[in-house]
Design an enzyme around this catalytic site. Sequence first.
Site, PDB file in Angstrom:
ATOM      1  N   ASP A 150       0.869  -1.176   0.000  1.00  0.00           N
ATOM      2  CA  ASP A 150       0.000   0.000   0.000  1.00  0.00           C
ATOM      3  C   ASP A 150       0.905   1.225   0.000  1.00  0.00           C
ATOM      4  OD1 ASP A 150      -2.404   1.559   0.265  1.00  0.00           O
ATOM      5  OD2 ASP A 150      -1.989   1.794   2.387  1.00  0.00           O
ATOM      6  N   SER A 151       0.305   2.386  -0.149  1.00  0.00           N
ATOM      7  CA  SER A 151       1.101   3.610  -0.159  1.00  0.00           C
ATOM      8  C   SER A 151       1.554   4.016   1.239  1.00  0.00           C
ATOM      9  CB  SER A 151       0.311   4.757  -0.792  1.00  0.00           C
ATOM     10  OG  SER A 151      -0.854   5.027  -0.031  1.00  0.00           O
ATOM     11  N   CYS A 206      -4.727  -1.664  -1.345  1.00  0.00           N
ATOM     12  CA  CYS A 206      -4.996  -0.256  -1.631  1.00  0.00           C
ATOM     13  C   CYS A 206      -6.056  -0.205  -2.722  1.00  0.00           C
ATOM     14  CB  CYS A 206      -3.710   0.432  -2.098  1.00  0.00           C
ATOM     15  SG  CYS A 206      -3.935   2.102  -2.745  1.00  0.00           S
ATOM     16  N   GLU A 228      -3.229   9.608   7.766  1.00  0.00           N
ATOM     17  CA  GLU A 228      -1.779   9.451   7.714  1.00  0.00           C
ATOM     18  C   GLU A 228      -1.081  10.383   8.703  1.00  0.00           C
ATOM     19  OE1 GLU A 228       0.404   7.536   6.206  1.00  0.00           O
ATOM     20  OE2 GLU A 228      -0.832   6.417   4.787  1.00  0.00           O
ATOM     21  N   CYS A 266     -11.402   2.681   1.063  1.00  0.00           N
ATOM     22  CA  CYS A 266      -9.979   3.001   1.196  1.00  0.00           C
ATOM     23  C   CYS A 266      -9.501   2.268   2.436  1.00  0.00           C
ATOM     24  CB  CYS A 266      -9.780   4.518   1.354  1.00  0.00           C
ATOM     25  SG  CYS A 266      -8.066   4.990   1.723  1.00  0.00           S
ATOM     26  N   HIS A 281      -7.407   2.955   4.544  1.00  0.00           N
ATOM     27  CA  HIS A 281      -7.184   3.814   5.706  1.00  0.00           C
ATOM     28  C   HIS A 281      -8.447   3.907   6.574  1.00  0.00           C
ATOM     29  CE1 HIS A 281      -3.850   5.210   3.232  1.00  0.00           C
ATOM     30  NE2 HIS A 281      -3.367   5.904   4.252  1.00  0.00           N
TER      31      HIS A 281
END
Length: 267
Positions: free
Chosen positions: A10-11, A73, A154, A186, A188
């Site tokens: 994932d990022s 992701c 983040e 997402c 997150h």
Amino acid sequence: MNSNPIGIFDSGIGGLTVAHAVTTLLPNENIIYFGDTAHLPYGDKSSSAIQAYSIKICNVLLQQKCKVILIACNSASAAAYELVREYVGSKAKIINVIDPVVEYLASTYSEKTIGLIGTKQTVNSNIYRKKIDATDKGITLKSLATPLLAPMIEEGFFNNNISESIIQEYLRHTELEGIEALILGCTHYPLIKTQIENYYQGKVSVLDTSEIVANSLKNYLSNNDILCSMNSHIKHFYVSDYTASFETSTKIFFGEQIHLEHYPLWE
């Protein structure tokens, strides 16, 4: 091959929700996680950029002999899944985080109205709408891009007044009126699932996609007889750019100090 690791990328920290769900459900499996922290978030990147990052990361994971690569992701699943699957070929199974969710919706929410929140890349790709329409289950999808949420998470801004205001502003949007369930599109977003559930007060089912994806992965491993039976559960974490916040997040997720290995994608 059974003891070969599962690769997850994932990022940033979002994919840790998937990695945690996987290690909880499959405690014997060895995990290699790649957080592309140098390029986060993916949600505002072009498809070609995400594809380039994904191919480079898959090279790293293939070098580690991963038996499965999980694209943890939604933005990368939307932009790069087909290319990655073609590139990797028979070397490893590629699993994205969208198809398992669509399969779950088709089996559970026939003829219902479902909401989706996600990055601009995920929502604007229309990937969920196309795949849901292809199930022919009469599901109506209402989508809303929520670009502030991933960078907010983040930066650690959740479970406070700042995040509360932003979340409520998005959820009260007219585009999400009349929904019966909400896809957290997402990886997150499970970190703010409780805040979202509090907003809806039980009137809307909030779907944690990380758990759905982990169950799909377990079914694949079981059906192909490649579950790891040894109690080794090694976890190795790579990051393309070291950040203290990522190290803190991994410790919170897994309840132990995690060593991060710096692996720049381009030198």
